[in-house]
Design a protein around this motif. Structure first.
Motif, PDB file in Angstrom:
ATOM      1  N   GLY A   1      44.133  37.004  41.376  1.00  0.00           N
ATOM      2  CA  GLY A   1      43.104  36.401  40.533  1.00  0.00           C
ATOM      3  C   GLY A   1      42.038  37.398  40.128  1.00  0.00           C
ATOM      4  N   LEU A   2      41.628  38.255  41.060  1.00  0.00           N
ATOM      5  CA  LEU A   2      40.630  39.282  40.746  1.00  0.00           C
ATOM      6  C   LEU A   2      41.182  40.279  39.730  1.00  0.00           C
ATOM      7  N   LEU A   3      42.485  40.588  39.844  1.00  0.00           N
ATOM      8  CA  LEU A   3      43.119  41.494  38.884  1.00  0.00           C
ATOM      9  C   LEU A   3      43.122  40.876  37.480  1.00  0.00           C
ATOM     10  N   LEU A   4      43.437  39.578  37.397  1.00  0.00           N
ATOM     11  CA  LEU A   4      43.416  38.880  36.103  1.00  0.00           C
ATOM     12  C   LEU A   4      42.009  38.873  35.501  1.00  0.00           C
ATOM     13  N   LEU A   5      41.010  38.676  36.351  1.00  0.00           N
ATOM     14  CA  LEU A   5      39.624  38.695  35.885  1.00  0.00           C
ATOM     15  C   LEU A   5      39.252  40.076  35.357  1.00  0.00           C
ATOM     16  N   LEU A   6      39.693  41.120  36.060  1.00  0.00           N
ATOM     17  CA  LEU A   6      39.424  42.484  35.620  1.00  0.00           C
ATOM     18  C   LEU A   6      40.075  42.755  34.270  1.00  0.00           C
ATOM     19  N   ILE A   7      41.326  42.288  34.097  1.00  0.00           N
ATOM     20  CA  ILE A   7      42.023  42.459  32.817  1.00  0.00           C
ATOM     21  C   ILE A   7      41.259  41.739  31.711  1.00  0.00           C
ATOM     22  N   ASN A   8      40.795  40.525  31.996  1.00  0.00           N
ATOM     23  CA  ASN A   8      40.009  39.756  31.028  1.00  0.00           C
ATOM     24  C   ASN A   8      38.763  40.525  30.585  1.00  0.00           C
ATOM     25  N   LEU A   9      38.057  41.110  31.543  1.00  0.00           N
ATOM     26  CA  LEU A   9      36.834  41.854  31.222  1.00  0.00           C
ATOM     27  C   LEU A   9      37.146  43.121  30.432  1.00  0.00           C
ATOM     28  N   MET A  10      38.235  43.823  30.797  1.00  0.00           N
ATOM     29  CA  MET A  10      38.583  45.062  30.106  1.00  0.00           C
ATOM     30  C   MET A  10      39.074  44.777  28.680  1.00  0.00           C
ATOM     31  N   VAL A  11      39.836  43.683  28.507  1.00  0.00           N
ATOM     32  CA  VAL A  11      40.292  43.315  27.162  1.00  0.00           C
ATOM     33  C   VAL A  11      39.094  42.973  26.281  1.00  0.00           C
TER      34      VAL A  11
ATOM     35  N   TYR B   1      35.069  29.417  41.146  1.00  0.00           N
ATOM     36  CA  TYR B   1      34.217  29.472  39.956  1.00  0.00           C
ATOM     37  C   TYR B   1      33.041  30.437  40.111  1.00  0.00           C
ATOM     38  N   PRO B   2      32.354  30.478  41.266  1.00  0.00           N
ATOM     39  CA  PRO B   2      31.261  31.452  41.396  1.00  0.00           C
ATOM     40  C   PRO B   2      31.710  32.894  41.195  1.00  0.00           C
ATOM     41  N   THR B   3      32.915  33.219  41.676  1.00  0.00           N
ATOM     42  CA  THR B   3      33.425  34.577  41.477  1.00  0.00           C
ATOM     43  C   THR B   3      33.652  34.855  40.005  1.00  0.00           C
ATOM     44  N   MET B   4      34.153  33.860  39.271  1.00  0.00           N
ATOM     45  CA  MET B   4      34.343  34.008  37.826  1.00  0.00           C
ATOM     46  C   MET B   4      33.000  34.254  37.129  1.00  0.00           C
ATOM     47  N   ILE B   5      31.986  33.477  37.508  1.00  0.00           N
ATOM     48  CA  ILE B   5      30.661  33.621  36.899  1.00  0.00           C
ATOM     49  C   ILE B   5      30.079  34.996  37.202  1.00  0.00           C
ATOM     50  N   LEU B   6      30.229  35.449  38.439  1.00  0.00           N
ATOM     51  CA  LEU B   6      29.705  36.763  38.812  1.00  0.00           C
ATOM     52  C   LEU B   6      30.422  37.865  38.050  1.00  0.00           C
ATOM     53  N   GLY B   7      31.740  37.699  37.882  1.00  0.00           N
ATOM     54  CA  GLY B   7      32.501  38.691  37.122  1.00  0.00           C
ATOM     55  C   GLY B   7      32.054  38.749  35.673  1.00  0.00           C
TER      56      GLY B   7
ATOM     57  N   ARG C   1      30.754  27.230  47.460  1.00  0.00           N
ATOM     58  CA  ARG C   1      31.708  28.161  46.870  1.00  0.00           C
ATOM     59  C   ARG C   1      33.102  27.581  46.807  1.00  0.00           C
ATOM     60  N   GLY C   2      33.591  27.013  47.830  1.00  0.00           N
ATOM     61  CA  GLY C   2      34.884  26.354  47.791  1.00  0.00           C
ATOM     62  C   GLY C   2      36.030  27.182  47.265  1.00  0.00           C
ATOM     63  N   GLY C   3      37.121  27.265  48.009  1.00  0.00           N
ATOM     64  CA  GLY C   3      38.287  27.960  47.506  1.00  0.00           C
ATOM     65  C   GLY C   3      38.268  29.431  47.847  1.00  0.00           C
ATOM     66  N   ALA C   4      39.465  30.004  47.940  1.00  0.00           N
ATOM     67  CA  ALA C   4      39.591  31.416  48.277  1.00  0.00           C
ATOM     68  C   ALA C   4      39.872  32.231  47.028  1.00  0.00           C
ATOM     69  N   ASN C   5      39.597  33.523  47.127  1.00  0.00           N
ATOM     70  CA  ASN C   5      39.866  34.435  46.021  1.00  0.00           C
ATOM     71  C   ASN C   5      41.072  35.303  46.366  1.00  0.00           C
ATOM     72  N   SER C   6      42.078  35.292  45.502  1.00  0.00           N
ATOM     73  CA  SER C   6      43.244  36.135  45.732  1.00  0.00           C
ATOM     74  C   SER C   6      43.096  37.441  44.963  1.00  0.00           C
ATOM     75  N   LEU C   7      43.791  38.462  45.429  1.00  0.00           N
ATOM     76  CA  LEU C   7      43.766  39.755  44.767  1.00  0.00           C
ATOM     77  C   LEU C   7      44.338  39.642  43.354  1.00  0.00           C
TER      78      LEU C   7
ATOM     79  N   ALA D   1      42.975  33.337  35.614  1.00  0.00           N
ATOM     80  CA  ALA D   1      42.252  33.872  36.781  1.00  0.00           C
ATOM     81  C   ALA D   1      41.563  32.761  37.545  1.00  0.00           C
ATOM     82  N   LEU D   2      41.041  31.757  36.821  1.00  0.00           N
ATOM     83  CA  LEU D   2      40.298  30.664  37.440  1.00  0.00           C
ATOM     84  C   LEU D   2      41.190  29.814  38.353  1.00  0.00           C
ATOM     85  N   ARG D   3      42.496  29.926  38.176  1.00  0.00           N
ATOM     86  CA  ARG D   3      43.417  29.205  39.060  1.00  0.00           C
ATOM     87  C   ARG D   3      43.573  29.901  40.398  1.00  0.00           C
ATOM     88  N   HIS D   4      43.156  31.159  40.493  1.00  0.00           N
ATOM     89  CA  HIS D   4      43.372  31.949  41.706  1.00  0.00           C
ATOM     90  C   HIS D   4      42.075  32.460  42.338  1.00  0.00           C
TER      91      HIS D   4
END
Length: 323
Positions: free
Chosen positions: A166-176, A105-111, A158-164, A99-102
């Motif tokens: 990447g957000l889906l991968l982050l959601l899967i990570n949190l649900m797992v 980092y701030p979005t990852m931390i917030l997630g 913030r740097g960098g864009a967030n793709s849908l 997820a961090l590739r897409h």
């Protein structure tokens, strides 16, 4: 009970803060070769996870021996449940790294700061477990406070864009992760396990899964490369061994918290750990915080105080009814 929980939080903070420093040292230090004097960095993180799991197995077994306890129930059905928990534990991290590739980092931390929500959700969806009303309020306040603190800390860089994707991968990570925590809760309740028993078997299966993946995957040569690196740069051996030991000792406190207080209390500690770490750093080095960040810290503290107050109120009321 409050004293025990504070003791668990102190142990988790102490060992995992040290563990984090060692992790950063191992991944960023330029080690010097004893063969030709060249410099190199350790980039073998699956091997590092394997060493961590093996250290956890030995520490958990040592704790059980000191407590004069057995390994607990080892029937095929129980071992299957241990294997399932270990497998989901192993699968969660790759989704986070990918997820961090897409996403930035701030979005990852917030997630990650919102991890309390999927843990509570998975407990409800999978096991229909309900919580007291003040738990929902506390989770909402802690999530809002930690997320706001991280957001205001990272704004402007913030740097960098967030793709849908990447957000889906982050959601899967949190649900797992949420599913892993809820399955652990259920195993503690169903089989009356002790923390070191869960720790021993979960990391035993994790070690087996990681070792087989590293050994049998023809596209991954990380295991042999890590061994070669350790031969050429022997200084890394001590750092890795200390890293594994600190992580394993921290895991003792993690599984003790799971055993006695459940996954929601554990995730509350781990989620707030980063906030308190940053807060300590700011105070220690006399950096300035925005007013908005102080308000977010106040929200988290208020949530923890309210939960502790109402938990004690409910416990005193139950004692009154029994008498």
């Amino acid at each position: 009970m409050v004293g025990q929980l504070l003791f668990c939080a102190a142990g988790i903070y102490l060992f995992f803060l040290t563990w984090g420093v060692l992790q950063e040292r191992i991944s960023t230090l330029d080690y010097v070769s004893v063969i030709d004097g060249s410099h190199g960095r350790f980039r073998f993180f699956l091997v590092l996870n394997l060493i961590q799991s093996i250290a956890c197995v030995f520490v958990a077994y040592s704790v059980l021996r000191l407590q004069r306890r057995t390994l607990g129930p080892c029937s095929p059905s129980v071992l299957k449940q241990y294997a399932r928990v270990a497998l989901t534990g192993c699968l969660g991290s790759p989704f986070g790294y990918e997820a961090l590739r897409h996403i930035n980092y701030p979005t990852m931390i917030l997630g990650k700061s919102c991890k309390l929500i999927p843990v509570m959700l998975m407990n409800f969806v999978v096991y229909r477990r309900k919580f007291e009303w003040y738990k929902y309020v506390s989770v909402a306040m802690i999530t809002a406070g930690v997320s706001g603190f991280m957001l205001f800390e990272k704004e402007g860089g913030r740097g960098g864009a967030n793709s849908l994707y990447g957000l889906l991968l982050l959601l899967i990570n949190l649900m797992v992760d949420g599913a892993t925590n809820s399955w652990q809760d259920k195993m503690f309740i169903d089989h009356r396990l002790y923390g070191p028993q869960m720790m021993f078997f979960m990391h035993l299966f994790s070690s087996i899964f990681l070792f087989l993946y590293l050994l049998l995957n023809p596209w991954n040569h990380e295991f042999s490369a890590a061994l070669a690196f350790a031969r050429n740069y022997p200084t890394v051996r001590g750092d890795v061994a200390l890293f594994g030991l600190c992580g394993a000792l921290g895991q003792v406190f993690v599984f003790y918290t799971l055993e006695h207080f459940g996954s929601l209390s554990l995730v509350t500690i781990t989620v707030t750990r980063k906030l308190f770490t940053i807060l300590l750093s700011l105070l220690w080095f006399q950096h300035r915080m925005r007013l908005s960040q102080w308000l977010c810290v106040g929200v988290v503290f208020l949530a923890l105080v309210l939960e502790s107050f109402y938990k004690r109120l409910v416990r005193d009321h139950q004692k009154t009814l029994k008498t």
